[in-house]
Design an enzyme around this catalytic site. Structure first.
Site, PDB file in Angstrom:
ATOM      1  N   LYS A  35       0.839  -1.197   0.000  1.00  0.00           N
ATOM      2  CA  LYS A  35       0.000   0.000   0.000  1.00  0.00           C
ATOM      3  C   LYS A  35       0.882   1.259   0.000  1.00  0.00           C
ATOM      4  CE  LYS A  35      -4.174  -0.211   2.149  1.00  0.00           C
ATOM      5  NZ  LYS A  35      -5.137  -0.262   3.241  1.00  0.00           N
ATOM      6  N   GLU A 155     -17.835   7.047   3.207  1.00  0.00           N
ATOM      7  CA  GLU A 155     -17.134   6.693   1.974  1.00  0.00           C
ATOM      8  C   GLU A 155     -17.970   7.194   0.807  1.00  0.00           C
ATOM      9  OE1 GLU A 155     -16.342   2.471   2.010  1.00  0.00           O
ATOM     10  OE2 GLU A 155     -15.263   2.661   3.889  1.00  0.00           O
ATOM     11  N   CYS A 263     -18.895  -0.197   8.379  1.00  0.00           N
ATOM     12  CA  CYS A 263     -19.163   0.400   9.694  1.00  0.00           C
ATOM     13  C   CYS A 263     -20.437  -0.109  10.379  1.00  0.00           C
ATOM     14  CB  CYS A 263     -19.210   1.916   9.570  1.00  0.00           C
ATOM     15  SG  CYS A 263     -17.592   2.605   9.182  1.00  0.00           S
ATOM     16  N   LYS A 266     -20.658  -3.912  11.807  1.00  0.00           N
ATOM     17  CA  LYS A 266     -19.761  -4.243  12.925  1.00  0.00           C
ATOM     18  C   LYS A 266     -20.001  -3.321  14.120  1.00  0.00           C
ATOM     19  CE  LYS A 266     -15.630  -1.458  11.848  1.00  0.00           C
ATOM     20  NZ  LYS A 266     -15.739  -0.528  12.959  1.00  0.00           N
TER      21      LYS A 266
HETATM   22  N1  LIG Z   1     -14.445   3.385   6.345  1.00  0.00           N
HETATM   23  C1  LIG Z   1     -15.272   4.297   6.845  1.00  0.00           C
HETATM   24  O1  LIG Z   1     -16.133   4.838   6.159  1.00  0.00           O
HETATM   25  C2  LIG Z   1     -15.147   4.710   8.297  1.00  0.00           C
HETATM   26  C3  LIG Z   1     -15.842   5.848   8.739  1.00  0.00           C
HETATM   27  C4  LIG Z   1     -15.709   6.235  10.067  1.00  0.00           C
HETATM   28  C5  LIG Z   1     -14.927   5.472  10.936  1.00  0.00           C
HETATM   29  N2  LIG Z   1     -14.281   4.365  10.491  1.00  0.00           N
HETATM   30  C6  LIG Z   1     -13.437   3.622  11.425  1.00  0.00           C
HETATM   31  O2  LIG Z   1     -12.072   3.931  11.160  1.00  0.00           O
HETATM   32  C7  LIG Z   1     -11.237   2.800  11.388  1.00  0.00           C
HETATM   33  C8  LIG Z   1     -10.432   2.473  10.134  1.00  0.00           C
HETATM   34  O3  LIG Z   1     -11.336   2.101   9.112  1.00  0.00           O
HETATM   35  P1  LIG Z   1     -10.883   1.992   7.600  1.00  0.00           P
HETATM   36  O4  LIG Z   1     -12.112   1.759   6.798  1.00  0.00           O
HETATM   37  O5  LIG Z   1     -10.007   3.135   7.248  1.00  0.00           O
HETATM   38  O6  LIG Z   1      -9.996   0.652   7.664  1.00  0.00           O
HETATM   39  P2  LIG Z   1      -8.979   0.069   6.562  1.00  0.00           P
HETATM   40  O7  LIG Z   1      -8.978  -1.390   6.769  1.00  0.00           O
HETATM   41  O8  LIG Z   1      -9.294   0.637   5.218  1.00  0.00           O
HETATM   42  O9  LIG Z   1      -7.555   0.682   6.991  1.00  0.00           O
HETATM   43  C9  LIG Z   1      -6.840   0.301   8.133  1.00  0.00           C
HETATM   44  C10 LIG Z   1      -5.363   0.332   7.777  1.00  0.00           C
HETATM   45  O10 LIG Z   1      -4.590   0.189   8.983  1.00  0.00           O
HETATM   46  C11 LIG Z   1      -3.415  -0.546   8.671  1.00  0.00           C
HETATM   47  N3  LIG Z   1      -2.828  -1.033   9.930  1.00  0.00           N
HETATM   48  C12 LIG Z   1      -3.277  -2.008  10.748  1.00  0.00           C
HETATM   49  N4  LIG Z   1      -2.483  -2.116  11.845  1.00  0.00           N
HETATM   50  C13 LIG Z   1      -1.505  -1.186  11.717  1.00  0.00           C
HETATM   51  C14 LIG Z   1      -0.389  -0.787  12.510  1.00  0.00           C
HETATM   52  N5  LIG Z   1      -0.128  -1.376  13.681  1.00  0.00           N
HETATM   53  N6  LIG Z   1       0.401   0.207  12.052  1.00  0.00           N
HETATM   54  C15 LIG Z   1       0.138   0.821  10.892  1.00  0.00           C
HETATM   55  N7  LIG Z   1      -0.916   0.497  10.085  1.00  0.00           N
HETATM   56  C16 LIG Z   1      -1.720  -0.489  10.496  1.00  0.00           C
HETATM   57  C17 LIG Z   1      -3.911  -1.608   7.715  1.00  0.00           C
HETATM   58  O11 LIG Z   1      -2.851  -2.149   6.953  1.00  0.00           O
HETATM   59  C18 LIG Z   1      -4.903  -0.790   6.866  1.00  0.00           C
HETATM   60  O12 LIG Z   1      -4.281  -0.239   5.718  1.00  0.00           O
HETATM   61  C19 LIG Z   1     -12.175   1.687  11.854  1.00  0.00           C
HETATM   62  O13 LIG Z   1     -12.229   1.682  13.255  1.00  0.00           O
HETATM   63  C20 LIG Z   1     -13.514   2.113  11.283  1.00  0.00           C
HETATM   64  O14 LIG Z   1     -14.590   1.623  12.043  1.00  0.00           O
HETATM   65  C21 LIG Z   1     -14.367   3.980   9.183  1.00  0.00           C
END
Ligand SMILES: NC(=O)c1ccc[n+]([C@@H]2O[C@H](COP(=O)([O-])OP(=O)(O)OC[C@H]3O[C@@H](n4cnc5c(N)ncnc54)[C@H](O)[C@@H]3O)[C@@H](O)[C@H]2O)c1
Length: 434
Positions: A35, A155, A263, A266
């Site tokens: 990535k 999103e 979201c 879960k």
């Molecule tokens: N996707 C949405 O629309 C949205 C909206 C609001 C809140 N959230 C919340 O935000 C959080 C992230 O969601 P997302 O959709 O961006 O997830 P995602 O899976 O797209 O991204 C998470 C990233 O974190 C990386 N990662 C994991 N452990 C790591 C570490 N120790 N160090 C560095 N990088 C690490 C992964 O490789 C991945 O790229 C979740 O808790 C989700 O509930 C998501």
């Protein structure tokens, strides 16, 4: 200010790019080397409208960096955001916090000087306390404050949501941390975005309460749609009739195949589990979760009924796989359960989605993928609209009719009008007689 994002997914990458666009210097860190390599080559690993231009501009202007190396990014940061995934834990549905705790351990080892550590990931109430405990235990002398700042972006409209949020919720009682957070979000004062300061636990719970409420609204109108079908009423008109009441509001009242995405499923589940553990069960949320689970396969039964009671040996064309338009995100997309149920009933599936066919392949390996909407429906016994991409709203209906073997259309997003479709000779079914 210097900002570090731990996790460069949908939330970390969008927030990082937007903070950089405000003028902060941002480093996005991720453990996924592929990535980070892609981002450093100027490739965006997800589909989010406008994100490619925003990332390119801020990288070019020297405010946005990508790395797998935590050291320097953490040592120099004023604020470190934890934006890693918090998926449902296999087996019991609680939020899996292992990535958050790992990030906390990784970060604390490298802290240098006072630093604000912000959980942007959606985390159950009390997680901030545990993050703080882990960090203090690992390095008692480190100078930091743990703050909650949940993300509310959607999103598909993530950049606009981040830059023009309805509100920003910040959970902290630490004066130094509050000053840093105010400075970080200062550019948004121009847009009059209210900054709500609360306790950390209140902030964590606010995020879950918001998602649970929205999921409830969707589920409410979905059940109302089922009743409309039984009594010959029109759910879209009911939604408009109630939505014009300011106390209710018109958003999230679109009947459909049930909520999905990364979201709501879960988060409703995790909230329900937390509440049960604390002997304060949220019965409305429990019911919403159960209804939504059943709804997706019920949509497959709707298709089977529209096909005369059986789909065995029939070819079903599916338009739309992503859980909503303008994203490639397939997490918990209703299309998965609907397609699986149709396959269980003996159907052959051909699908098309403008952006999510790549991510879909591993989840739905044994379906055919078409190059466009018209080749998808060519020779099919029924067309099912699962995601309301704009490109599906104005299909050439004469071409659709000649392409289909049978003129059966099941519109799970109510993007066409029943009267019009029936006048054109389609056997048309939608959700709630819209
Ligand atoms: N996707 C949405 O629309 C949205 C909206 C609001 C809140 N959230 C919340 O935000 C959080 C992230 O969601 P997302 O959709 O961006 O997830 P995602 O899976 O797209 O991204 C998470 C990233 O974190 C990386 N990662 C994991 N452990 C790591 C570490 N120790 N160090 C560095 N990088 C690490 C992964 O490789 C991945 O790229 C979740 O808790 C989700 O509930 C998501």
């Amino acid at each position: 200010m210097r900002v570090t994002m731990i996790g460069s997914g949908y939330v970390g990458l969008v927030s990082g790019a937007c903070f950089a666009d405000f003028g902060h210097v941002v480093t996005c860190v991720d453990t996924d080397a592929a990535k980070i390599e892609a981002l450093n080559r100027g490739e965006i690993p997800i589909f989010e409208p406008g994100l490619d231009d925003l990332v390119a501009k801020n990288a070019r202007e020297g405010r946005l960096y990508f790395t797998t190396e935590l050291d320097e990014a953490v040592a120099r940061a004023d604020a470190i955001f934890i934006a890693v995934g918090t998926p449902a834990r296999r087996g019991d549905g609680h939020a899996d916090l292992s990535y958050v705790y790992q990030a906390a351990r990784d970060v604390v080892a490298k802290l240098d000087g006072f630093t604000v550590v912000v959980t942007k990931s959606t985390v159950p109430v009390g997680t901030g306390d545990e993050v703080e405990r882990i960090m203090r235990e690992t390095r008692p002398e480190a100078d930091f404050a743990v703050v909650s700042n949940p993300e509310f972006l959607r999103e598909g409209a993530a950049i606009a949501d981040f830059k023009r949020p309805d509100r920003i919720v910040i959970g902290t009682e630490d004066a130094r941390a509050r000053a840093v957070m105010e400075e970080l979000y200062r550019p948004l004062y121009l847009n009059a975005a209210p900054l709500l300061f609360t306790s950390r636990r209140t902030s964590e719970l606010t995020k879950y309460a918001a998602n649970a409420f929205l999921a409830t609204k969707i589920t409410f109108i979905n059940e109302m749609a089922d009743l409309c079908e039984q009594v010959g009423a029109n759910v879209q008109e009911v939604a408009r009739g109630i939505g014009l009441d300011n106390r209710i509001g018109s958003k999230f009242l679109h009947a459909g195949p049930g909520y999905g995405g990364s979201c709501f499923p879960k988060d409703t589940l995790a909230l329900m589990k937390t509440a049960q553990d604390l002997a304060a069960p949220l019965r409305i949320v429990e019911t919403v979760v159960a209804i939504n689970d059943q709804r997706k396969r019920a949509m497959a039964r709707k298709v089977i009924t529209a096909c005369g009671g059986s789909v065995r040996g029939k070819r079903i064309a599916i338009l739309g796989l992503a859980f909503k338009p303008n994203t490639d995100d397939m997490r918990e997309a209703p299309s998965i359960a609907i397609i699986t149920a149709l396959q269980d009933a003996g159907a052959e599936i051909v699908a098309y989605d403008p952006e999510s066919m790549g991510p879909a392949q591993s989840l739905l390996p044994d379906i055919k993928y078409a190059a466009d909407a018209y080749s998808c429906l060519e020779g099919a016994d029924a067309l099912v609209i699962v995601t309301e991409w704009d490109a599906f709203r104005a299909l050439d209906l004469a071409r659709v009719k000649t392409g289909l073997r049978e003129p059966v259309v099941v519109d799970l997003r109510n993007i066409y009008r029943s009267e019009d479709m029936r006048r054109r000779g389609f056997q048309y079914t939608n959700v709630g007689n819209a």
